[in-house]
Design an enzyme around this catalytic site. Structure first.
Site, PDB file in Angstrom:
ATOM      1  N   LYS A  13       0.977  -1.322  -0.729  1.00 51.61           N
ATOM      2  CA  LYS A  13       0.361  -0.110  -0.373  1.00 51.61           C
ATOM      3  C   LYS A  13       1.108   1.258   0.312  1.00 51.61           C
ATOM      4  CE  LYS A  13      -2.112  -1.376   3.781  1.00 51.61           C
ATOM      5  NZ  LYS A  13      -2.045  -2.470   4.581  1.00 51.61           N
ATOM      6  N   ARG A  88      -9.574   0.738   8.575  1.00 50.28           N
ATOM      7  CA  ARG A  88      -9.337  -0.795   9.184  1.00 50.28           C
ATOM      8  C   ARG A  88     -10.454  -1.355   9.889  1.00 50.28           C
ATOM      9  NH1 ARG A  88      -3.586   0.517   8.542  1.00 50.28           N
ATOM     10  NH2 ARG A  88      -2.439  -1.026   9.805  1.00 50.28           N
ATOM     11  N   ARG A 127      11.705  -5.619   4.933  1.00 53.97           N
ATOM     12  CA  ARG A 127      11.269  -4.344   4.691  1.00 53.97           C
ATOM     13  C   ARG A 127      12.453  -3.373   5.419  1.00 53.97           C
ATOM     14  NH1 ARG A 127       5.479  -1.911   5.544  1.00 53.97           N
ATOM     15  NH2 ARG A 127       5.995  -2.812   7.329  1.00 53.97           N
ATOM     16  N   ARG A 160      11.135  -1.801  10.812  1.00 50.26           N
ATOM     17  CA  ARG A 160      10.262  -0.911  12.173  1.00 50.26           C
ATOM     18  C   ARG A 160      10.145  -2.071  13.186  1.00 50.26           C
ATOM     19  NH1 ARG A 160       5.025   0.571   8.393  1.00 50.26           N
ATOM     20  NH2 ARG A 160       4.076  -0.763  10.027  1.00 50.26           N
ATOM     21  N   ARG A 171      -0.125  -8.919  13.874  1.00 54.89           N
ATOM     22  CA  ARG A 171      -1.024  -7.307  12.696  1.00 54.89           C
ATOM     23  C   ARG A 171      -1.515  -8.653  11.511  1.00 54.89           C
ATOM     24  NH1 ARG A 171       4.112  -5.571  10.714  1.00 54.89           N
ATOM     25  NH2 ARG A 171       2.457  -3.850   8.887  1.00 54.89           N
TER      26      ARG A 171
HETATM   27  P1  AP5 Z   1       5.070  -1.620   1.905  1.00 56.02           P
HETATM   28  O1  AP5 Z   1       4.383  -0.344   0.693  1.00 56.02           O
HETATM   29  O2  AP5 Z   1       5.152  -0.779   3.349  1.00 56.02           O
HETATM   30  O3  AP5 Z   1       3.342  -3.045   2.540  1.00 56.02           O
HETATM   31  P2  AP5 Z   1       2.618  -1.791   3.226  1.00 56.02           P
HETATM   32  O4  AP5 Z   1       0.942  -2.113   2.651  1.00 56.02           O
HETATM   33  O5  AP5 Z   1       2.299   0.088   3.464  1.00 56.02           O
HETATM   34  O6  AP5 Z   1       2.362  -2.120   4.812  1.00 56.02           O
HETATM   35  P3  AP5 Z   1       2.563  -2.030   6.164  1.00 56.02           P
HETATM   36  O7  AP5 Z   1       3.046  -2.450   6.901  1.00 56.02           O
HETATM   37  O8  AP5 Z   1       2.863  -0.965   5.840  1.00 56.02           O
HETATM   38  O9  AP5 Z   1       0.805  -1.444   6.215  1.00 56.02           O
HETATM   39  P4  AP5 Z   1       0.087  -2.126   7.776  1.00 56.02           P
HETATM   40  O10 AP5 Z   1      -1.092  -1.820   7.122  1.00 56.02           O
HETATM   41  O11 AP5 Z   1       0.147  -2.859   8.387  1.00 56.02           O
HETATM   42  O12 AP5 Z   1       1.439  -0.665   8.727  1.00 56.02           O
HETATM   43  P5  AP5 Z   1       0.594   0.608   8.751  1.00 56.02           P
HETATM   44  O13 AP5 Z   1       1.508   1.496   8.419  1.00 56.02           O
HETATM   45  O14 AP5 Z   1      -0.790   1.225   8.346  1.00 56.02           O
HETATM   46  O15 AP5 Z   1       6.126  -3.158   1.779  1.00 56.02           O
HETATM   47  C1  AP5 Z   1       6.174  -3.993   2.314  1.00 56.02           C
HETATM   48  C2  AP5 Z   1       7.616  -4.221   2.097  1.00 56.02           C
HETATM   49  O16 AP5 Z   1       7.366  -4.943   0.570  1.00 56.02           O
HETATM   50  C3  AP5 Z   1       8.901  -3.006   1.696  1.00 56.02           C
HETATM   51  O17 AP5 Z   1      10.011  -3.470   2.509  1.00 56.02           O
HETATM   52  C4  AP5 Z   1       8.460  -2.599   0.075  1.00 56.02           C
HETATM   53  O18 AP5 Z   1       9.768  -2.899  -0.401  1.00 56.02           O
HETATM   54  C5  AP5 Z   1       8.322  -4.784  -0.623  1.00 56.02           C
HETATM   55  N1  AP5 Z   1       7.760  -4.198  -1.774  1.00 56.02           N
HETATM   56  C6  AP5 Z   1       6.245  -4.038  -2.175  1.00 56.02           C
HETATM   57  N2  AP5 Z   1       5.912  -3.886  -3.137  1.00 56.02           N
HETATM   58  C7  AP5 Z   1       6.132  -5.226  -3.510  1.00 56.02           C
HETATM   59  C8  AP5 Z   1       6.169  -6.084  -4.912  1.00 56.02           C
HETATM   60  N3  AP5 Z   1       5.762  -5.775  -5.471  1.00 56.02           N
HETATM   61  N4  AP5 Z   1       7.565  -6.404  -4.842  1.00 56.02           N
HETATM   62  C9  AP5 Z   1       8.919  -7.074  -3.813  1.00 56.02           C
HETATM   63  N5  AP5 Z   1       8.628  -6.126  -3.039  1.00 56.02           N
HETATM   64  C10 AP5 Z   1       7.419  -5.236  -2.555  1.00 56.02           C
HETATM   65  O19 AP5 Z   1      -0.106   0.740  10.101  1.00 56.02           O
HETATM   66  C11 AP5 Z   1       0.747   0.255  11.041  1.00 56.02           C
HETATM   67  C12 AP5 Z   1       0.286   0.488  12.483  1.00 56.02           C
HETATM   68  O20 AP5 Z   1      -0.349   2.006  12.483  1.00 56.02           O
HETATM   69  C13 AP5 Z   1      -1.087  -0.536  12.827  1.00 56.02           C
HETATM   70  O21 AP5 Z   1      -0.908  -1.991  13.100  1.00 56.02           O
HETATM   71  C14 AP5 Z   1      -1.974   0.311  13.600  1.00 56.02           C
HETATM   72  O22 AP5 Z   1      -1.145  -0.148  15.233  1.00 56.02           O
HETATM   73  C15 AP5 Z   1      -1.317   1.388  13.605  1.00 56.02           C
HETATM   74  N6  AP5 Z   1      -2.646   2.590  12.145  1.00 56.02           N
HETATM   75  C16 AP5 Z   1      -2.963   2.588  11.364  1.00 56.02           C
HETATM   76  N7  AP5 Z   1      -3.916   3.156  11.063  1.00 56.02           N
HETATM   77  C17 AP5 Z   1      -4.623   2.399  11.372  1.00 56.02           C
HETATM   78  C18 AP5 Z   1      -5.777   2.738  11.856  1.00 56.02           C
HETATM   79  N8  AP5 Z   1      -6.888   3.522  10.660  1.00 56.02           N
HETATM   80  N9  AP5 Z   1      -6.736   2.171  12.608  1.00 56.02           N
HETATM   81  C19 AP5 Z   1      -6.044   1.723  13.625  1.00 56.02           C
HETATM   82  N10 AP5 Z   1      -4.732   1.672  13.671  1.00 56.02           N
HETATM   83  C20 AP5 Z   1      -4.041   2.422  12.726  1.00 56.02           C
HETATM   84 MG    MG Z   2       2.296   0.955   4.724  1.00 58.42          MG
END
Ligand code: AP5
Ligand code: MG
Length: 221
Positions: A13, A88, A127, A160, A171
């Site tokens: 994402k 979410r 990552r 992270r 997660r």
């Molecule tokens: P990346 O693009 O970083 O993946 P992502 O989908 O953004 O994954 P996240 O781990 O960031 O998602 P998340 O939803 O768990 O975390 P968030 O920060 O939102 O890609 C991952 C890796 O793969 C990278 O190294 C990239 O280079 C590689 N990659 C990507 N695509 C690729 C491809 N096609 N081929 C090869 N490699 C690839 O949330 C974190 C925390 O914040 C949550 O757990 C929660 O505690 C809190 N939070 C955030 N939003 C909310 C909300 N709305 N409500 C409540 N709590 C929230």
């Molecule tokens: Mg992300």
């Protein structure tokens, strides 16, 4: 264009939202990035959110709703946006509809990045994130030019806290239990589209762009 990128942790994402926002002239709204910025600056929100994030749990809805409202009040959002990490759960999906409704806006497109579990684990365990500009890298899939250093700004890369194996599993559980049910919510509205995200970054990105263009001819890809 107002769209949501939906998908499990590690679906890509953040990777794709940043590129798409840049290429299509949209604002990238990542609730995870906003929270991590607050944690880094030790704001009251950051202090409250930190434990939830480190244990892989969702930050409470009321805190997230305030955060969303503040972001939507920023004038730049009027040019269109890509939401990454919000909503979410069902309650957040409804909060989002209300918050946009008050502003005479609505979500036009929800793109689900369909990703298999072994791919998710491989991506998250490798990552690397920039400590300054938040750019994403991967030890093998998208390595930085210089080990441990961000290509964009030269700052240090870090892993992270929530990318530890046990927290990744939590997660994923939270995703299946709380986030996956909103797929039905958007399907019922006729706004939900699923694309595979298991392929290479450029392939997935091009597929998303072609798809978005098919929905909105004003975008050149
Ligand atoms: P990346 O693009 O970083 O993946 P992502 O989908 O953004 O994954 P996240 O781990 O960031 O998602 P998340 O939803 O768990 O975390 P968030 O920060 O939102 O890609 C991952 C890796 O793969 C990278 O190294 C990239 O280079 C590689 N990659 C990507 N695509 C690729 C491809 N096609 N081929 C090869 N490699 C690839 O949330 C974190 C925390 O914040 C949550 O757990 C929660 O505690 C809190 N939070 C955030 N939003 C909310 C909300 N709305 N409500 C409540 N709590 C929230
Ligand atoms: Mg992300």
């Amino acid at each position: 264009m107002r769209m949501v990128l939906l998908g499990p942790p590690g679906a890509g994402k953040g990777t794709h939202a940043k590129r798409l926002a840049n290429d299509l002239g949209l604002v990238h709204i990542s609730t995870g990035d906003i929270l991590r910025d607050n944690v880094k600056k030790q704001t009251p929100l950051g202090k409250e959110a930190n434990n939830y994030m480190d244990s892989g749990l969702l930050v409470p809805d009321d805190l997230m709703a305030k955060m969303l409202d503040q972001r939507l009040n920023e004038p730049c959002v009027n040019k269109g946006f890509i939401l990454d990490g919000y909503p979410r759960n069902l309650s957040q999906a409804k909060t989002l509809d209300d918050a946009l409704g008050k502003r005479n806006m609505e979500i036009e497109l929800v793109i689900y990045l369909d990703t298999s579990e072994p791919v998710i684990i491989q991506r998250l365990s490798g990552r690397l994130v920039c400590s300054s500009c938040g750019a994403n890298f991967h030890i093998t899939n998208m390595p930085p030019k210089q080990k441990g250093i961000c290509d964009n700004c030269g700052a240090k890369l870090y892993q992270r806290n929530d990318d530890k194996e046990e927290t990744v599993r939590r997660r994923l559980e939270v995703y299946r239990r709380e986030t996956a049910p909103i797929i039905k919510y958007y399907e019922a509205k006729g706004k939900f589209y699923s694309l595979s995200s298991d392929g290479q970054v450029e392939t997935v990105l091009n597929n998303i762009k072609q798809f978005v263009k098919g929905h909105n001819d004003s975008f050149k890809v």
